[in-house]
Design a protein around this motif. Sequence first.
Motif, short mmCIF file in Angstrom:
data_model
loop_
_atom_site.label_atom_id
_atom_site.label_comp_id
_atom_site.label_asym_id
_atom_site.label_seq_id
_atom_site.Cartn_x
_atom_site.Cartn_y
_atom_site.Cartn_z
N GLN A 1 0.81 -1.22 0.00
CA GLN A 1 0.00 0.00 0.00
C GLN A 1 0.85 1.27 0.00
O GLN A 1 0.30 2.37 0.11
N GLY A 2 2.16 1.11 -0.10
CA GLY A 2 3.04 2.28 -0.21
C GLY A 2 3.93 2.53 0.97
O GLY A 2 4.83 3.38 0.89
N LEU A 3 3.73 1.82 2.08
CA LEU A 3 4.56 2.04 3.26
C LEU A 3 5.79 1.13 3.19
O LEU A 3 6.10 0.37 4.10
N ALA A 4 6.51 1.25 2.09
CA ALA A 4 7.68 0.40 1.86
C ALA A 4 8.83 0.75 2.79
O ALA A 4 9.75 -0.05 2.97
N TYR A 5 8.77 1.91 3.41
CA TYR A 5 9.88 2.40 4.22
C TYR A 5 9.69 2.13 5.71
O TYR A 5 10.45 2.63 6.53
N HIS A 6 8.69 1.33 6.08
CA HIS A 6 8.38 1.19 7.51
C HIS A 6 9.53 0.55 8.29
O HIS A 6 9.72 0.86 9.46
N ARG A 7 10.31 -0.30 7.65
CA ARG A 7 11.44 -0.92 8.35
C ARG A 7 12.59 0.06 8.53
O ARG A 7 13.31 0.02 9.53
N ALA A 8 12.78 0.94 7.54
CA ALA A 8 13.89 1.90 7.59
C ALA A 8 13.53 3.19 8.28
O ALA A 8 14.40 4.02 8.54
N ALA A 9 12.24 3.39 8.61
CA ALA A 9 11.81 4.65 9.21
C ALA A 9 12.25 4.79 10.65
O ALA A 9 12.23 5.88 11.20
N HIS A 10 12.63 3.69 11.28
CA HIS A 10 13.05 3.68 12.68
C HIS A 10 14.57 3.59 12.77
O HIS A 10 15.21 2.93 11.94
N PRO A 11 15.17 4.18 13.79
CA PRO A 11 16.58 3.88 14.08
C PRO A 11 16.74 2.40 14.41
O PRO A 11 15.79 1.74 14.85
N THR A 12 17.92 1.87 14.21
CA THR A 12 18.14 0.45 14.49
C THR A 12 18.09 0.19 15.99
O THR A 12 18.34 1.08 16.80
N GLY A 13 17.72 -1.03 16.33
CA GLY A 13 17.74 -1.44 17.73
C GLY A 13 16.42 -1.30 18.46
O GLY A 13 16.33 -1.67 19.64
N LEU A 14 15.38 -0.79 17.79
CA LEU A 14 14.09 -0.63 18.45
C LEU A 14 13.28 -1.91 18.29
O LEU A 14 13.29 -2.56 17.24
N THR A 15 12.55 -2.30 19.33
CA THR A 15 11.74 -3.52 19.28
C THR A 15 10.35 -3.26 18.74
O THR A 15 9.72 -4.15 18.17
N ARG A 16 9.84 -2.04 18.90
CA ARG A 16 8.50 -1.73 18.42
C ARG A 16 8.55 -1.30 16.96
O ARG A 16 9.38 -0.47 16.59
N PRO A 17 7.67 -1.81 16.10
CA PRO A 17 7.70 -1.40 14.69
C PRO A 17 7.22 0.03 14.51
O PRO A 17 6.53 0.59 15.37
#
Length: 381
Positions: free
Chosen positions: A19-35
């Motif tokens: 649906q276009g949210l292709a960046y949801h994995r990269a939108a967070h800094p690394t090391g966070l447990t919550r998506p």
Amino acid sequence: MRREHGTPRDGWEKTIEGQGLAYHRAAHPTGLTRPYWDESVHYVFSMEEIEALEEQVEELHGMCLRAVEHVVSTGRFADFAVPEWAWEEVARSWERRDPHLYGRFDLRYDGTGPAKLLEYNADTPTSLVEASVVQWFWLQDVHPGDDQWNSLHERLIDRWRALRLPPGPVHFAFTNADETGEEAMTVAYLQETAEQAGHATISVAMEDIGWDDLGRRFVDAGDQVIRSAFKLYPWEWMLSDDFGRHAVRHATWIEPLWKALLSNKALLAVLWELHPGHPSLLPAYLDGPRELTSYISKPLLGREGASMRIVTPEGTAETPGRYGREGYVHQGFEALPDFGGQRPVLGAWVVADEAAGLGIRESTGLITDDTSSFVPHRIAD
């Protein structure tokens, strides 16, 4: 207003990516447990709450437009750190009423009283794909009998149809410096809404926009003239670039140059000066915190919660960052409401001059930054 838990849909990651949210994995800094996209929780509102918020948002937007008129008519551009050479061009952009598209108010709201304005993202607001598209399809899948404050997609198409733009295609500019893909997908989504409105469009990287000195015009990588362009590239950056003096005089940019005043946090102090005591405003000053014992100092041109300082009788907290050379605004501090250990900020959208939708970001801290998560909402039937 309440916060509820639910079970995420099977395969939700692939669903939102499609649906276009292709960046949801990269939108967070690394090391966070919550998506970044978290559909295990959502907020529920009554229709009465949403109607009241719509009214408050449109009132705030009108107040902001009157604030621009005040700044232009009194020449208060220095308060906004606008370079002196651009003052006249900002005024002309406002006097021409150069066309504008959309913006996002960030609000403090707990369901018990008027929303309080935290800031206005009026030049390059993001989190649009998740607010307009992704949470709408979540609603259809999970709570099909309920409603949502979300007319963003339809209103964007209608606004593109209403805009009077120069002849030729509309260029949609992203920057190659975007590492997460959020900007590229946001620009692509807005390009799609423009195409659905009947505009011919062309994608272009900001880095590939050239200046034709002989023809006195901007061109893309294929030497096609750029007469109008949407950009997710803030005006403060454009004004500091080598081509900034050309940009203020050539091509129709969306958002327009006068939006540089609304996307600057000096706006908060001007609003308080013009509307002291307004129930949707927090006191704010440019010359210091004055009588405030609890306040937050925000850089006029800061982003993602960086370079901020909270001062309360209990102590001081700061966020790292490199912003603030242009100055600060000092705004009365009211902690974000606590819902189960999470603190939501309501992102209320306007398209043209009308309230159009809601997105919510949550964080555990007092300042919403790039570690926050986006959560959907619904209006109970």
